[in-house]
Design an enzyme around this catalytic site. Structure first.
Site, mmCIF file in Angstrom:
data_model
loop_
_atom_site.group_PDB
_atom_site.id
_atom_site.type_symbol
_atom_site.label_atom_id
_atom_site.label_comp_id
_atom_site.label_asym_id
_atom_site.label_seq_id
_atom_site.Cartn_x
_atom_site.Cartn_y
_atom_site.Cartn_z
ATOM 1 N N ASN A 38 44.180 37.353 42.268
ATOM 2 C CA ASN A 38 44.808 38.670 42.140
ATOM 3 C C ASN A 38 46.242 38.539 42.636
ATOM 4 O OD1 ASN A 38 45.543 41.321 42.128
ATOM 5 N ND2 ASN A 38 43.845 42.047 43.396
ATOM 6 N N ARG A 42 43.132 38.616 37.578
ATOM 7 C CA ARG A 42 43.082 40.061 37.414
ATOM 8 C C ARG A 42 44.391 40.511 36.776
ATOM 9 N NH1 ARG A 42 44.376 44.706 41.682
ATOM 10 N NH2 ARG A 42 43.705 46.415 40.387
ATOM 11 N N HIS A 61 40.397 50.062 37.746
ATOM 12 C CA HIS A 61 39.226 49.638 38.541
ATOM 13 C C HIS A 61 38.062 49.221 37.649
ATOM 14 C CE1 HIS A 61 40.703 52.480 41.980
ATOM 15 N NE2 HIS A 61 41.046 51.230 42.258
ATOM 16 N N ARG A 66 48.196 58.786 46.952
ATOM 17 C CA ARG A 66 48.502 59.361 45.626
ATOM 18 C C ARG A 66 47.964 60.791 45.526
ATOM 19 N NH1 ARG A 66 46.185 54.313 43.118
ATOM 20 N NH2 ARG A 66 47.905 52.822 43.055
ATOM 21 N N GLU A 103 34.862 42.614 43.089
ATOM 22 C CA GLU A 103 35.687 42.382 41.902
ATOM 23 C C GLU A 103 35.867 40.888 41.630
ATOM 24 O OE1 GLU A 103 38.210 45.571 43.630
ATOM 25 O OE2 GLU A 103 38.741 45.964 41.557
#
Ligand code: ADP
Length: 392
Positions: free
Chosen positions: A7, A88, A177, A236, A378
């Site tokens: 990642n 990713r 996601h 956010r 992940e």
């Protein structure tokens, strides 16, 4: 066979080396502050973290260090021990409906999506290019955050904006996601022993999104063109009336880009509470009677409940709600309040089970809709994708 899951961010590079198909983690590590003289490279050797601080000017140097570290610590004996690298990639647009073996053409296609994910895709490409240079003989696979959501129908992914915006610029909901929602929903389907299960996955981390999964396919999700849409998160705002942009830009003499930056980095838990983006701080201060901390929490709970209700209606039923990621896995208060907010659907929480950690059922036997904690992974999902794509 050993597979690396990567990642890459703009100044960081996280990696995990996994033994596949057993999914055992061989090692993991992180390069931070790439581009600086005091960059950090850390790698786990026999469970112990080994850290080196030195100048690491770019991702190419970072990848060389990672490879050197793997050899030096005898985690691998030769580069041939690594059979594949999975990267990713945040935005796959409508081009990538599946993970893909990386070629020059694929890199160009990912680059063509930079406008849709200016903060993420260029960094992901930098990581890919560095690994392709360092390990040219090893197969590299791109795994996209958006792919899992490519099964959404038009009515779920289109915005009611001028259609030309979609045609010319790709303005639509993509969702993110995806690797987490896929990993968790596959596990939920196993636990429920029902491939047709209707699920709502609540991935609640610093970034947070919900996903409606029907029969193993994403049919709707809360994030949109970018990860800003949906429920309020650590920093956010989630959904707001876009007119706020104009008002704040006028009143505070800021550009739209600056206001957008505040919606991404200074809103959510942090913005409402004025305290922190971390749910642990919010819960502690809420319990101490801080009104704004409580408000930050209750706004988020309400929005999560709104989505669960709308997904229940959209799917025509619901078998299970799943909690995952940092908050979903570790904050019993958040789970309890979400489940309480949707109790009209026939959800009955088991408070004792809800206090425990790890993968398990947290509703009573009588609950019409079940709820589970399922820890996400992940990296494992990326490694599984490399294995699947490599075999094609
Ligand atoms: P991301 O990958 O989006 O950065 P994570 O899934 O790692 O996020 O989640 C990070 C968040 O999880 C933290 O900001 C914190 O709010 C929350 N978190 C982690 N541990 C706990 C805990 N024990 N209790 C409550 N919240 C927690």
């Amino acid at each position: 066979m050993k597979i690396m899951a990567v990642n890459a961010g703009s100044s960081s590079l996280k990696f995990q080396l996994l033994e596949m198909p057993s999914e055992e983690v061989i090692t993991s590590g992180l390069v931070e502050r790439i581009g600086y003289y005091n960059a950090n490279f850390s790698i786990k050797v026999n469970g112990e973290k080994v850290v080196v601080t030195k100048e690491i000017l770019d991702h190419k140097v970072a990848v060389e260090l990672v490879v050197e570290g793997l050899l030096k610590h005898h985690i691998i004996e030769s580069l041939d021990d690594i059979k594949g690298v999975g990267h990713r990639v945040v935005q796959g647009g409508e081009i990538f409906k599946d993970s893909v073996i990386i070629t020059d053409e694929v890199v160009d296609q990912i680059r063509s999506l930079n406008d849709l994910a200016p903060l993420h895709n260029p960094a992901n490409i930098t990581g890919i290019e560095a690994f392709r240079k360092a390990l040219p003989q090893i197969i590299q696979v791109a795994v996209f955050d958006t792919t899992f959501h490519q099964t959404m129908e038009e009515d779920a992914y289109m915005y009611a904006t001028p259609y030309e915006w979609y045609v010319k610029y790709g303005v639509r909901k993509y969702g993110f996601h995806g690797t987490s929602h896929q990993f968790v929903s596959e596990r939920a389907i196993q636990l429920l022993d029902n491939p047709k299960a209707k699920l709502v996955i609540c991935h609640l981390g610093n970034g947070a999104s919900l996903c409606a999964v029907d029969g193993g396919k994403s049919v709707d999700t809360s994030m949109g063109l970018t990860p800003l849409e949906g429920i309020p998160m650590g920093t956010r705002s989630g959904n707001i009336d876009p007119s706020v942009l104009m008002l704040i830009s006028d009143k505070e003499d800021k550009t739209f880009a600056q206001v957008l930056d505040e919606l991404n980095k200074k809103s959510g838990y942090l913005g409402v509470s004025g305290i922190s983006n971390d749910s642990r701080d919010i819960i502690r201060e809420m319990e101490n009677g801080n009104h704004r901390a409580k408000l930050a929490h209750t706004i988020q709970i309400k929005r999560i409940a709104d989505y669960i209700g709308s997904y229940y209606v959209y799917m025509g039923g619901l078998d299970a709600i799943i909690f995952t990621a940092g908050i979903g896995e570790n904050a019993p208060e958040v789970r309890a309040h979400v489940l309480d907010a949707v109790k009209v659907l026939g959800v009955e929480i088991d408070h004792e089970e809800n206090k425990k950690r790890g993968e398990h059922l947290i509703t009573t036997k009588n609950s019409k809709v079940k709820a589970y904690i399922i820890p996400t992974n992940e990296e494992v999902m990326i490694a599984r994708e490399v294995l699947r794509i490599e075999k094609l």
